[in-house]
Design a protein around this motif. Structure first.
Motif, PDB file in Angstrom:
ATOM      1  N   GLN A 163       0.882  -1.232   0.154  1.00  0.00           N
ATOM      2  CA  GLN A 163       0.046   0.018  -0.098  1.00  0.00           C
ATOM      3  C   GLN A 163       0.915   1.272   0.042  1.00  0.00           C
ATOM      4  O   GLN A 163       2.032   1.316   0.282  1.00  0.00           O
ATOM      5  N   ASP A 164       0.074   2.177  -0.488  1.00  0.00           N
ATOM      6  CA  ASP A 164       0.968   3.629  -0.496  1.00  0.00           C
ATOM      7  C   ASP A 164       0.516   4.535   0.633  1.00  0.00           C
ATOM      8  O   ASP A 164      -0.574   5.103   0.610  1.00  0.00           O
ATOM      9  N   LEU A 165       1.195   4.592   1.873  1.00  0.00           N
ATOM     10  CA  LEU A 165       0.358   4.959   3.238  1.00  0.00           C
ATOM     11  C   LEU A 165       1.199   6.427   3.491  1.00  0.00           C
ATOM     12  O   LEU A 165       2.125   6.665   2.899  1.00  0.00           O
ATOM     13  N   PRO A 166       0.762   6.832   4.498  1.00  0.00           N
ATOM     14  CA  PRO A 166       1.377   8.252   4.865  1.00  0.00           C
ATOM     15  C   PRO A 166       3.012   8.185   5.069  1.00  0.00           C
ATOM     16  O   PRO A 166       3.292   7.392   5.703  1.00  0.00           O
ATOM     17  N   LYS A 167       3.539   9.342   4.399  1.00  0.00           N
ATOM     18  CA  LYS A 167       4.812   9.495   4.703  1.00  0.00           C
ATOM     19  C   LYS A 167       5.403  10.260   5.750  1.00  0.00           C
ATOM     20  O   LYS A 167       6.570  10.190   5.998  1.00  0.00           O
ATOM     21  N   HIS A 171       3.826   9.833  11.956  1.00  0.00           N
ATOM     22  CA  HIS A 171       2.682   8.977  11.791  1.00  0.00           C
ATOM     23  C   HIS A 171       3.041   7.839  12.247  1.00  0.00           C
ATOM     24  O   HIS A 171       4.301   7.189  12.299  1.00  0.00           O
ATOM     25  N   LEU A 173       2.670   4.639  11.562  1.00  0.00           N
ATOM     26  CA  LEU A 173       3.201   3.627  10.817  1.00  0.00           C
ATOM     27  C   LEU A 173       4.781   3.895  10.690  1.00  0.00           C
ATOM     28  O   LEU A 173       5.328   2.769  10.007  1.00  0.00           O
ATOM     29  N   ASN A 174       5.051   4.968  10.727  1.00  0.00           N
ATOM     30  CA  ASN A 174       6.458   5.312  10.600  1.00  0.00           C
ATOM     31  C   ASN A 174       7.172   5.283  11.978  1.00  0.00           C
ATOM     32  O   ASN A 174       8.619   5.819  11.622  1.00  0.00           O
ATOM     33  N   ASP A 185       1.757  -4.276  10.243  1.00  0.00           N
ATOM     34  CA  ASP A 185       0.228  -3.727   9.914  1.00  0.00           C
ATOM     35  C   ASP A 185      -0.040  -4.573   8.663  1.00  0.00           C
ATOM     36  O   ASP A 185      -1.233  -4.711   8.543  1.00  0.00           O
ATOM     37  N   LEU A 186       0.698  -4.883   7.741  1.00  0.00           N
ATOM     38  CA  LEU A 186       0.474  -5.212   6.141  1.00  0.00           C
ATOM     39  C   LEU A 186       0.932  -6.613   6.185  1.00  0.00           C
ATOM     40  O   LEU A 186       0.361  -7.590   5.675  1.00  0.00           O
ATOM     41  N   LEU A 237       4.670  -0.206   2.572  1.00  0.00           N
ATOM     42  CA  LEU A 237       4.004   0.733   3.129  1.00  0.00           C
ATOM     43  C   LEU A 237       4.135   1.879   2.159  1.00  0.00           C
ATOM     44  O   LEU A 237       3.353   2.741   2.329  1.00  0.00           O
ATOM     45  N   ASP A 238       4.955   1.906   1.144  1.00  0.00           N
ATOM     46  CA  ASP A 238       5.251   3.132   0.520  1.00  0.00           C
ATOM     47  C   ASP A 238       4.853   3.013  -1.180  1.00  0.00           C
ATOM     48  O   ASP A 238       5.362   3.897  -1.955  1.00  0.00           O
TER      49      ASP A 238
END
Length: 338
Positions: A163-167, A171, A173-174, A185-186, A237-238
């Motif tokens: 997925q292309d998630l928040p950069k 955040h 996720l990062n 997460d993924l 994630l990106d």
């Protein structure tokens, strides 16, 4: 093999929602649309909790997790906080005598997973991982295909979640302090799928590329099994991907449409590539009601573990992800908290 459940409830068990973020809203909507009783929600602030309960028509708002789990009108607690908090939140609910449905990834590491399962076992309560894909109708039908031997000897599983998630570096996720990265997460989706088909691997070979914040931005692994089977799993994630999955055997294969872990159709082919089956069963809402119905079934039958995702398997999945993290050099604060 058990058939999929109906995804509905008689409404007798009363649910409390611990955490009021995005995933909690999705779960609550599927619960309310399928006859479940959502009694209360709890957040770290009463204002946030009241906004959530007002939005969803829930009777009781609690301004702390402690108040939520102490509510005598709550039988089951759905833990919907970020996974770095699952351990503490699940133990809190179990110690209050509540059954728990715990979002995936179940915990940060295998030690935390064992803590939850051991406490639930000691208290005779259900602790079910909210890997909602396991309980969907297309997965139930896939298991029947495998049980009936329609693919022959199953040799390989391939599954992706990109997925292309928040950069934003801040955040969740990062942020390594919050258990960020693609894996938990993924990657938990394709890893759990591999476990569903083959069980725990005998050997894992993993590779990852890291983000500037120190979390894994993409990870891939090969799971190897005693009889030569392989599972190829990857996540990122990106970068967005087609997010398809396949099960490949000596007599044919199955391809699950994008996004494979949602309630989507799949196609079964024979060894020559001819279509022999197209499974397409619409599901009401997002499909998160099926995992809740499984928990209610276990409670109703006085069981603490089912066949579809027993607690010991959630522990084994966390152990596999620990091994992947060991190989790629990804550690979290919780790993050091002994």
């Amino acid at each position: 093999m058990p058939n999929h459940n109906s995804g509905t409830s008689d409404g007798q068990l009363r649910w409390g929602i611990l955490g009021t973020g995005f995933i909690a809203g999705l779960q609550v909507q599927d619960l309310l649309d399928n006859g479940f009783t959502v009694q209360a929600a709890g957040s770290r602030s009463l204002e946030t909790s009241k906004a959530f309960t007002s939005r969803h028509g829930i009777a009781t708002a609690h301004g702390s997790y402690e108040d939520l789990v102490a509510d005598p009108d709550v039988d089951v607690v759905y833990v919907a906080t970020p996974h770095v908090f699952h351990h503490a939140n699940a133990l809190l609910a179990l110690n209050a005598g509540k059954h728990v449905l715990v979002e995936k990834a179940f915990t940060i590491n295998v030690r935390e997973a064992r803590d939850i399962v051991d406490l639930a076992t000691e208290k005779g309560l259900v602790a079910l991982e909210a890997m909602w894909t396991r309980f969907l109708p297309h997965m139930a039908h896939l298991r029947k295909i495998l049980a009936d031997g329609l693919l022959g000897d199953v040799r390989k599983v391939v599954a992706s979640h990109n997925q292309d998630l928040p950069k934003d570096p801040a955040h969740r996720l990062n942020d390594p302090a919050l258990g960020g990265g693609a894996l938990l997460d993924l990657g938990v989706y394709p890893i759990s799928f591999a476990f569903d088909v083959f069980g725990a691997p005998q050997r894992i070979l993993a590779s990852a590329a890291m983000a500037a914040t120190g979390v894994d931005r993409q990870t891939a692994a090969i799971f190897e099994y005693a009889d030569g089977q392989q599972a190829l799993v990857d996540c990122a994630l990106d970068t967005a991907g087609n997010n398809r999955a396949a099960i490949i055997g000596t007599a044919g294969w199955v391809e699950i449409d994008s996004v494979w872990y949602n309630p989507v159709p799949f196609t079964r082919y024979d060894i020559s590539g001819n279509v022999v089956e197209r499974f397409d069963r619409p599901v009401k809402g997002r499909g998160m009601q099926y995992q809740a119905a499984e928990l209610e079934r276990l409670v109703r039958e006085g069981a603490t573990a089912g066949n579809l995702l027993p607690p010991c398997e959630s522990v084994a999945i966390m152990a596999a992800m620990d091994e992947i993290r060991r190989q790629v050099g990804l550690s979290y604060d919780a790993d050091r908290q002994l």
